[in-house]
Design a protein around this motif. Structure first.
Motif, PDB file in Angstrom:
ATOM      1  N   ALA A  61      16.400 -16.506  40.566  1.00  0.00           N
ATOM      2  CA  ALA A  61      17.610 -16.607  41.387  1.00  0.00           C
ATOM      3  C   ALA A  61      18.358 -17.891  41.040  1.00  0.00           C
ATOM      4  O   ALA A  61      17.760 -18.966  40.949  1.00  0.00           O
ATOM      5  N   LEU A  62      19.672 -17.770  40.842  1.00  0.00           N
ATOM      6  CA  LEU A  62      20.488 -18.946  40.560  1.00  0.00           C
ATOM      7  C   LEU A  62      20.903 -19.625  41.862  1.00  0.00           C
ATOM      8  O   LEU A  62      21.311 -18.947  42.812  1.00  0.00           O
ATOM      9  N   PRO A  63      20.814 -20.948  41.932  1.00  0.00           N
ATOM     10  CA  PRO A  63      21.276 -21.650  43.131  1.00  0.00           C
ATOM     11  C   PRO A  63      22.779 -21.547  43.291  1.00  0.00           C
ATOM     12  O   PRO A  63      23.507 -21.219  42.341  1.00  0.00           O
ATOM     13  N   GLU A  64      23.251 -21.818  44.483  1.00  0.00           N
ATOM     14  CA  GLU A  64      24.668 -21.665  44.804  1.00  0.00           C
ATOM     15  C   GLU A  64      25.564 -22.379  43.803  1.00  0.00           C
ATOM     16  O   GLU A  64      26.594 -21.845  43.372  1.00  0.00           O
ATOM     17  N   ALA A  65      25.186 -23.575  43.404  1.00  0.00           N
ATOM     18  CA  ALA A  65      26.045 -24.372  42.524  1.00  0.00           C
ATOM     19  C   ALA A  65      26.194 -23.759  41.139  1.00  0.00           C
ATOM     20  O   ALA A  65      27.126 -24.113  40.397  1.00  0.00           O
TER      21      ALA A  65
END
Length: 336
Positions: free
Chosen positions: A141-145
């Motif tokens: 999962a990619l973080p929000e940033a």
């Protein structure tokens, strides 16, 4: 690889707080991907009670499959958002094509990492010369940033090194202590992914980053796992295709093979502190965002309204893209 379930469940994945035993064993569930001759996989992430290990949010373990019986892997172009796919093979060969213009062969000993970011589509087909197919498909999962970055693809060979009684290949991140070559592929949060091979009866003692939580997925054989920060933790038996979860705060990991050669995949990362919504091949932050991703895929690619839109076009694949399943009939609500 696509999640080819015909009725995928929409999952809300809140930030998780580790609790319970030091080593918790997660059993896999069998998931048929597609029709009667399609591949079956053993899924250990996500599941009730544990949806992430670091940013690792999806783990499918498959094979060894006789391609003459299973038909091999034939996954038409399909979309992804908000994640990275990590393809790691033990046997066989898979041809990868994506809408970022990448064309590569996935082979044992080399990692193939695809960053979906704001959106990508890709296909995966086992090659004609492949007789047995065996590996793991992992998602990060990619973080929000970072989840809206432009899509790209990376391929990197790995170097085996001997550590204790094990042979180790690091394919994502680095092992604590710098005892193995660090992977060169790009990740957006602190992560570890490695294959360890142990002869029958052999053991290995590894230094851990105490900021990480870890998972040990057994591919072949069986082993015992001990996470030992103070010399008091007992070893836990882990069987074939099971995933042992270790909470953060551990400094050392001891793996001991049983009476047969054992191969495991070691995953690790800093606990993921963001809420995720996962459905089919999309990761977002809300139900409405997932609905919009599906609408764009169905309109732009399946309906051919805008093939140059968010998900682009996979060149060189001879066949139609994969339609999205129907969404759940109820709106997803957070659960306490």
């Amino acid at each position: 690889m696509s999640n080819l379930e015909r009725d995928p469940v929409e999952l809300l994945c809140p930030p998780e707080i580790p609790s319970g035993p030091v080593v918790h064993v997660l059993a896999p569930r069998d998931v048929p991907l597609g029709g009667p001759r399609a591949m079956n996989v053993r899924r250990t992430l996500p599941q009730r009670g544990r949806t992430t290990i670091g940013a690792w949010c999806f783990a499918d373990h498959y094979g060894p499959d006789d391609v003459a019986e299973s038909g091999g892997m034939v996954v038409p172009p399909h979309p992804h958002t908000g994640l990275q796919t990590v393809s790691w093979l033990f046997e066989g060969e898979i041809e990868h094509r994506d809408s970022a213009g990448s064309h590569a062969l996935v082979r044992p000993g080399a990692v193939n990492l695809m960053t979906a970011g704001r959106g990508i589509s890709h296909s995966e087909v086992s090659t004609p010369g492949t007789t047995r197919l065996h590996g793991v498909q992992l998602w990060v999962a990619l973080p929000e940033a970072s989840r809206h970055v432009g899509p790209f693809f990376e391929h990197a060979d790995t170097t085996p090194v001997g550590i204790g009684g094990a042979t180790v290949r690091v394919f994502v991140g680095a092992l604590a202590g710098g005892v193995a070559p660090e992977s060169s592929v790009t990740v957006f949060s602190p992560l570890l992914g490695a294959q360890l091979d142990l002869p029958a009866g052999a053991s290995v003692d590894l230094e851990l980053d105490p900021a990480f939580e870890h998972g040990v997925l057994v591919d072949t054989g069986a082993l015992t796992v001990a996470a030992d920060s103070d010399g008091t933790d007992a070893a836990t038996a882990v069987g074939w295709s099971e995933l042992a979860y270790l909470e953060a705060g551990r400094h050392r990991l001891t793996l001991r093979a049983g009476d047969a050669p054992t191969r495991v995949v070691l995953l690790g990362g800093v606990p993921f502190g963001e809420e995720l919504v996962m459905w089919w091949n999309f990761i977002g932050r809300s139900h409405d965002e997932i609905v919009e991703f599906r609408r764009q895929w169905q309109a732009d690619v399946i309906g051919r309204d805008n093939p140059d839109g968010r998900f682009g076009t996979v060149e060189g694949y001879d066949g139609a893209p994969l339609p999205a399943p129907e969404l759940p009939t109820v709106r997803l609500k957070p659960r306490a």
